[in-house]
Enzyme design. Structure first.
Site: not given
Ligand SMILES: NC(=O)c1ccc[n+]([C@@H]2O[C@H](COP(=O)([O-])OP(=O)(O)OC[C@H]3O[C@@H](n4cnc5c(N)ncnc54)[C@H](OP(=O)(O)O)[C@@H]3O)[C@@H](O)[C@H]2O)c1
Length: 323
Positions: A129, A159, A238
């Site tokens: 991000c 977040s 951010h």
């Molecule tokens: N947050 C940000 O600002 C941001 C920005 C850029 C990139 N990212 C990247 O985007 C990705 C997601 O981030 P997030 O912030 O959305 O995280 P998050 O809110 O913690 O969500 C994680 C997701 O992954 C799912 N998950 C976990 N284990 C799994 C499995 N074995 N099979 C299928 N789904 C699974 C979770 O499902 P359950 O609810 O069932 O556990 C949930 O839907 C990460 O790689 C992060 O680095 C995040």
């Protein structure tokens, strides 16, 4: 109306939910969107963009029914499932860091290097991000002035740690205690100048991602980039102080002109961008553009962007639209 069968993996998370909302906004039909998450979410109902969806746990059988899989999962989950999806001919766009440094996988910000999608790759990575927010401002300057180096100091919202980051800040605000399962110290009322895993060279992996990814996206292996990544008690968006050095003396008016017409950017001369005002916006906001009084090749600026939208979900859906 878009009739591709799109799967969102990690659909219960912050980025996954935002991806579904952006798909609906761009006209993808709800009946063609499938939501997947971990086994613990199997059967869960979600209402997104006023449409009701059921969440399923991901299986090999389910993944082969898709044309495209959009991954909003951590790197380990993405790595495991993308290799399966790839073998079934499914196009994958990934938010995690799993494939970003793979030379065979394009790392794409459509406004900056969308041309690399012309080869119709099967796996595409969306950058970190902070990389997206930094490069939306720096790339237009680089293209005319040739950037040689930049330094970024980030002020990253909780977040950025997904659902757990938001929960931690909320609990600390409500209870006054420290709930630092994911932070090295209390985050409410605090600033933590270290994000990610220390790399043994003084930098963290979060800081290295910003630098390595910028070199790859700009196709500038010589670019001298350094970063200090800081977590702040802000819910969303951010912010970043950037200092960039160019090949030759910089004309401030020309730099302003570049930023004023750059895609994905809202350039403001008069006000200061803040995360409070810039959250829930598609554009990143650039303000406080200045020339370094001690180095006429150097510019300083302040940029803020919604890291869940343009820093992740919106970027992924824009990549899909380009494909
Ligand atoms: N947050 C940000 O600002 C941001 C920005 C850029 C990139 N990212 C990247 O985007 C990705 C997601 O981030 P997030 O912030 O959305 O995280 P998050 O809110 O913690 O969500 C994680 C997701 O992954 C799912 N998950 C976990 N284990 C799994 C499995 N074995 N099979 C299928 N789904 C699974 C979770 O499902 P359950 O609810 O069932 O556990 C949930 O839907 C990460 O790689 C992060 O680095 C995040």
């Amino acid at each position: 109306m878009k009739l591709q069968r799109v799967g969102v993996i990690g659909a219960t998370g912050l980025v996954g939910q935002a991806i579904v909302e952006w798909l609906l906004r761009f006209g993808y039909l709800p009946d063609y969107i499938s939501l997947f998450a971990s086994q613990s979410s199997d059967g869960k109902s979600l209402t997104l963009g006023q449409k009701n969806f059921s969440v399923l746990s991901l299986t090999e059988k389910a993944i082969q029914t898709l044309d495209v899989a959009l991954f909003a999962t951590d790197a380990a989950v993405s790595r495991q499932w993308i290799s399966i999806a790839q073998s079934r001919g499914v196009v994958c766009i990934d938010n995690s860091s799993a494939f970003r440094q793979d030379p065979s996988v394009p790392l794409v910000i459509p406004e900056v290097n969308g041309h690399v999608l012309a080869t119709h790759p099967q796996v595409i990575a969306s950058p970190n991000c902070s990389t997206i927010i930094a490069l939306l401002a720096l790339a237009p300057l680089h293209h005319t002035l040739r950037m040689k180096a930049f330094t970024a100091c980030t002020y990253q919202a909780v977040s950025g740690n997904g659902t757990e980051g938001l929960r931690t800040l909320e609990r600390e605000r409500q209870c006054g205690d420290s709930f630092s399962e994911i932070y090295s110290d209390r985050i409410e009322g605090n600033v933590i100048a270290s994000i990610g895993i220390p790399q043994g060279n003084g930098f963290t992996d979060e800081e290295e991602k910003l630098c390595h990814e910028s070199r790859k996206i700009l196709a500038s292996p010589e670019l001298q980039a350094t970063a200090t990544c800081v977590r702040v008690p802000v819910e969303r968006a951010h912010s970043m102080a950037l200092q960039a050095r160019f090949e030759s003396s910089v004309d401030l008016a020309m730099a302003e002109e570049q930023l004023r017409y750059a895609p994905g950017i809202h350039y403001t001369l008069t006000s200061v961008a803040t995360p409070f005002r810039c959250a829930w916006n598609e554009d990143c906001f650039v303000s406080r553009l200045r020339k370094d009084p001690f180095d006429d090749k150097q510019l300083l600026l302040w940029t803020v962007g919604d890291q869940i939208w343009k820093g992740a979900a919106l970027n992924v859906v824009q990549i899909l639209n380009r494909l």
